[in-house]
Design a protein around this motif. Structure first.
Motif, PDB file in Angstrom:
ATOM      1  N   SER A  31     -12.274  57.907 -36.068  1.00  0.00           N
ATOM      2  CA  SER A  31     -12.133  58.679 -37.305  1.00  0.00           C
ATOM      3  C   SER A  31     -13.000  58.155 -38.439  1.00  0.00           C
ATOM      4  O   SER A  31     -13.123  58.813 -39.482  1.00  0.00           O
ATOM      5  N   ASN A  32     -13.556  56.971 -38.251  1.00  0.00           N
ATOM      6  CA  ASN A  32     -14.264  56.304 -39.342  1.00  0.00           C
ATOM      7  C   ASN A  32     -15.720  56.741 -39.450  1.00  0.00           C
ATOM      8  O   ASN A  32     -16.371  56.996 -38.441  1.00  0.00           O
ATOM      9  N   VAL A  33     -16.214  56.747 -40.676  1.00  0.00           N
ATOM     10  CA  VAL A  33     -17.655  56.792 -40.904  1.00  0.00           C
ATOM     11  C   VAL A  33     -18.141  55.346 -40.850  1.00  0.00           C
ATOM     12  O   VAL A  33     -17.623  54.487 -41.561  1.00  0.00           O
ATOM     13  N   ALA A  50     -26.095  55.596 -41.364  1.00  0.00           N
ATOM     14  CA  ALA A  50     -24.675  55.876 -41.242  1.00  0.00           C
ATOM     15  C   ALA A  50     -24.460  56.934 -40.175  1.00  0.00           C
ATOM     16  O   ALA A  50     -25.356  57.740 -39.895  1.00  0.00           O
ATOM     17  N   THR A  52     -21.258  59.641 -38.768  1.00  0.00           N
ATOM     18  CA  THR A  52     -19.921  60.169 -39.016  1.00  0.00           C
ATOM     19  C   THR A  52     -19.104  60.172 -37.727  1.00  0.00           C
ATOM     20  O   THR A  52     -19.612  59.878 -36.640  1.00  0.00           O
ATOM     21  N   SER A  53     -17.845  60.552 -37.873  1.00  0.00           N
ATOM     22  CA  SER A  53     -16.981  60.638 -36.696  1.00  0.00           C
ATOM     23  C   SER A  53     -17.488  61.694 -35.724  1.00  0.00           C
ATOM     24  O   SER A  53     -17.287  61.579 -34.513  1.00  0.00           O
ATOM     25  N   SER A  56     -22.924  62.832 -36.657  1.00  0.00           N
ATOM     26  CA  SER A  56     -24.053  63.112 -37.552  1.00  0.00           C
ATOM     27  C   SER A  56     -24.565  61.810 -38.153  1.00  0.00           C
ATOM     28  O   SER A  56     -23.768  60.921 -38.468  1.00  0.00           O
ATOM     29  N   THR A  57     -25.868  61.737 -38.298  1.00  0.00           N
ATOM     30  CA  THR A  57     -26.476  60.506 -38.783  1.00  0.00           C
ATOM     31  C   THR A  57     -27.350  60.760 -40.009  1.00  0.00           C
ATOM     32  O   THR A  57     -27.839  61.879 -40.219  1.00  0.00           O
ATOM     33  N   ASN A  58     -27.529  59.715 -40.798  1.00  0.00           N
ATOM     34  CA  ASN A  58     -28.535  59.751 -41.851  1.00  0.00           C
ATOM     35  C   ASN A  58     -29.132  58.360 -42.000  1.00  0.00           C
ATOM     36  O   ASN A  58     -28.487  57.361 -41.685  1.00  0.00           O
ATOM     37  N   ARG A  98     -15.644  53.166 -43.178  1.00  0.00           N
ATOM     38  CA  ARG A  98     -14.880  53.940 -44.153  1.00  0.00           C
ATOM     39  C   ARG A  98     -13.915  54.846 -43.395  1.00  0.00           C
ATOM     40  O   ARG A  98     -14.334  55.740 -42.661  1.00  0.00           O
ATOM     41  N   PRO A 100     -10.860  57.712 -43.228  1.00  0.00           N
ATOM     42  CA  PRO A 100     -10.650  58.934 -44.016  1.00  0.00           C
ATOM     43  C   PRO A 100      -9.964  58.663 -45.361  1.00  0.00           C
ATOM     44  O   PRO A 100     -10.322  59.284 -46.371  1.00  0.00           O
ATOM     45  N   ILE A 103     -12.576  57.415 -47.769  1.00  0.00           N
ATOM     46  CA  ILE A 103     -13.452  58.491 -48.227  1.00  0.00           C
ATOM     47  C   ILE A 103     -12.741  59.334 -49.280  1.00  0.00           C
ATOM     48  O   ILE A 103     -13.315  59.670 -50.320  1.00  0.00           O
TER      49      ILE A 103
END
Length: 121
Positions: A31-33, A50, A52-53, A56-58, A98, A100, A103
């Protein structure tokens, strides 16, 4: 709180590769980023990558095309594959988680102890 333990740092020549790992415990990892940050001497800590759960990346512009972040939810681990390393990549690299709730509260979450990456020219 999430407990994070990084590994994989070291000394490498320019053009070389390293793979950082960060093992997490104390939360529902999936569930964490998850993110990797770095801090060079005299500079502010900055986001490197980073994920996401949902996967997705950046990436920071300075590492796009050279670094890849990935996660293995079965192992509660996030990775940072770093290729074509440059001397300016030298820094202490920190893992960040991080949840939920972090966030929603707009807090920074949990940090690992950091691992040193040094790239020689």
């Amino acid at each position: 709180q999430v407990q994070l333990v990084e590994s994989g740092g070291g000394l490498v020549q320019a053009g070389g590769s390293l793979r950082l790992s960060c093992a997490a415990s104390g939360s529902i990892f999936s569930s964490n980023v998850m993110g990797w940050y770095r801090q060079a001497p005299g500079k502010q800590r900055e986001l490197v990558a980073a994920i996401t759960s949902g996967g997705s990346t950046n990436y920071a512009d300075s590492v796009k095309g050279r670094f890849t972040i990935s996660r293995d939810n079965a192992k509660n681990t996030v990775y940072l594959q770093m290729n074509n390393l440059k001397p300016e990549d030298t820094a202490v690299y920190y893992c960040n988680a991080r949840r939920p709730v972090d966030i929603a509260a707009m807090t920074r979450g949990s940090w690992g102890q950091g691992t040193q990456v040094t790239v020689s020219s």
